[in-house]
Design an enzyme around this catalytic site. Structure first.
Site, PDB file in Angstrom:
ATOM      1  CB  CYS A  68      24.248 -32.746 -21.151  1.00 53.02           C
ATOM      2  SG  CYS A  68      23.051 -33.154 -20.529  1.00 53.02           S
ATOM      3  CG  HIS A  90      22.687 -31.766 -25.805  1.00 55.89           C
ATOM      4  ND1 HIS A  90      22.371 -33.454 -25.452  1.00 55.89           N
ATOM      5  CD2 HIS A  90      22.071 -31.266 -24.961  1.00 55.89           C
ATOM      6  CE1 HIS A  90      22.386 -33.859 -23.807  1.00 55.89           C
ATOM      7  NE2 HIS A  90      21.684 -32.348 -23.751  1.00 55.89           N
ATOM      8  CG  ASN A 123      19.682 -35.011 -22.039  1.00 60.13           C
ATOM      9  OD1 ASN A 123      20.559 -35.556 -22.812  1.00 60.13           O
ATOM     10  ND2 ASN A 123      19.434 -33.386 -22.014  1.00 60.13           N
TER      11      ASN A 123
END
Ligand code: ACO
Length: 318
Positions: free
Chosen positions: A116, A241, A271
């Site tokens: 990520c 994020h 996500n």
């Protein structure tokens, strides 16, 4: 460190597949509830790509949109860096597939693996090539078909993720604009709390990841603000994020950055791993939340564990 020339994002684009998977759809697949998912994560729905869709398929429209917003043609791109945990193939790189699809025949191409945090790592890598005058124009892409590496029977992970892509064009910008400071980090000792085995599915110890995520992202933001000599109160927009609203709120609170200066879109996409922060930045630009001279901070964390923060002054296009 002396920068040879200032480098900034001069165009952004993003793309998410049209198919929406809501929390109530998930209620029919695993033992979960919309209430649990919203309370624990903030996520309401996510996008899921069709079986034949690859990371480069999603990266293509995102890349073209970024090039268009930068006013750059594909032949002018010197370098393509793709951040992804779900590449089309082990090789060629997904960057090569995107190069072919957009017709950027002059570009050097490679992929970056930092889960990520991938977009943050790719952004800094591209920045280095331009700062040192090796290249003038880089296309940085974060793209994921993460739905293909999810165990759809595991309620601990399947509710969290979604597919999508974002892209940014990097070029030299006026002095004192663009990327002012970056901090990247990793701790391989924590590899096992969040991983994706080859030909397997994502495995995660959510609670452990949560704790480390909050602390490392806060430290990374403090570090870049300190390096750039910018106070928290001068941050125009924090783009974290998009993993969990509780992580984002905890971070905003500890950094003393009010919620109106923190960008959140995880309710729509979940996500998106390496696509997360660049999709968020593109949406913020489109919503008019990013203006000339604004101080923007991007911060991410992910498998590795890895983390990274970047502070930039928006604008200064030459
Ligand atoms: N629905 C209902 N109940 C659930 C679900 C679900 N989908 N998932 C877990 N539960 C249960 C658990 O089984 C547990 O039950 P128990 O108490 O009877 O054992 C209970 O809910 C609490 O579970 P926790 O894991 O402690 O819940 P927590 O509040 O920590 O939330 C979450 C879990 C959302 C995963 C959170 O820990 C989190 O967001 N962690 C960070 C994850 C993250 O950001 N990962 C991104 C990294 S991405 C990358 O690099 C690819």
């Amino acid at each position: 460190m002396k920068r040879i020339r200032s480098v900034g994002i001069v165009g952004t684009g993003s793309y998410v597949p049209p198919n929406i998977l809501t929390n109530s759809d998930l209620e029919k697949m695993v033992d979960t509830s919309d209430t649990w998912i919203v309370e624990r994560t903030g996520i309401r729905e996510r996008r899921i790509s069709s079986p034949e869709t690859t990371a480069s398929c999603l990266g293509l429209p995102a890349s073209l949109a970024a090039l268009q917003s930068a006013g750059v043609s594909p032949e002018d791109v010197d370098l393509i860096i793709v951040a992804t945990s779900t590449p089309d193939m082990t090789f060629p790189s997904t960057a090569c597939f995107i190069q072919d699809k957009i017709g950027a025949s002059r570009a050097a191409c490679f992929d970056i693996s930092a889960a990520c945090t991938g977009f943050s790592y790719a952004l800094e890598t591209g920045q280095q090539f331009i700062a040192t005058s090796t290249y003038k124009t880089a296309l940085i892409v974060g793209t994921e078909v993460i739905s293909k590496v999810i165990d759809w029977t595991d309620r601990n992970t399947c509710i969290l993720f979604g597919d999508g892509a974002g892209a940014a064009v990097l070029q030299p910008v006026a002095d004192n604009y663009g990327i002012l400071a970056t901090s990247l980090g990793a701790d391989g000792r924590l590899a096992s709390i969040l991983d994706l085995p080859v030909a397997g599915c994502i495995r995660m110890s959510g609670r452990e990841v949560f704790k480390v995520a909050v602390n490392t992202m806060i430290e990374a933001v403090e570090k870049v603000l300190d390096r750039a000599k910018i106070s928290q109160k001068d941050v125009s927009l924090l783009i974290p994020h998009q993993a969990n609203i509780r992580i984002i709120e905890a971070m905003g609170k500890r950094l003393n950055i009010s919620t109106d200066r923190v960008f959140v879109n995880l309710q729509k996409y979940g996500n998106v791993s390496a696509g997360s922060t660049i999709i968020a930045l593109d949406e913020a630009v489109k919503q008019g939340r990013v203006g000339d001279g604004d101080i923007i901070v991007i911060v991410a964390f992910g498998g590795g564990l890895t983390w990274g923060a970047t502070v930039m002054r928006w604008g200064g296009n030459l």
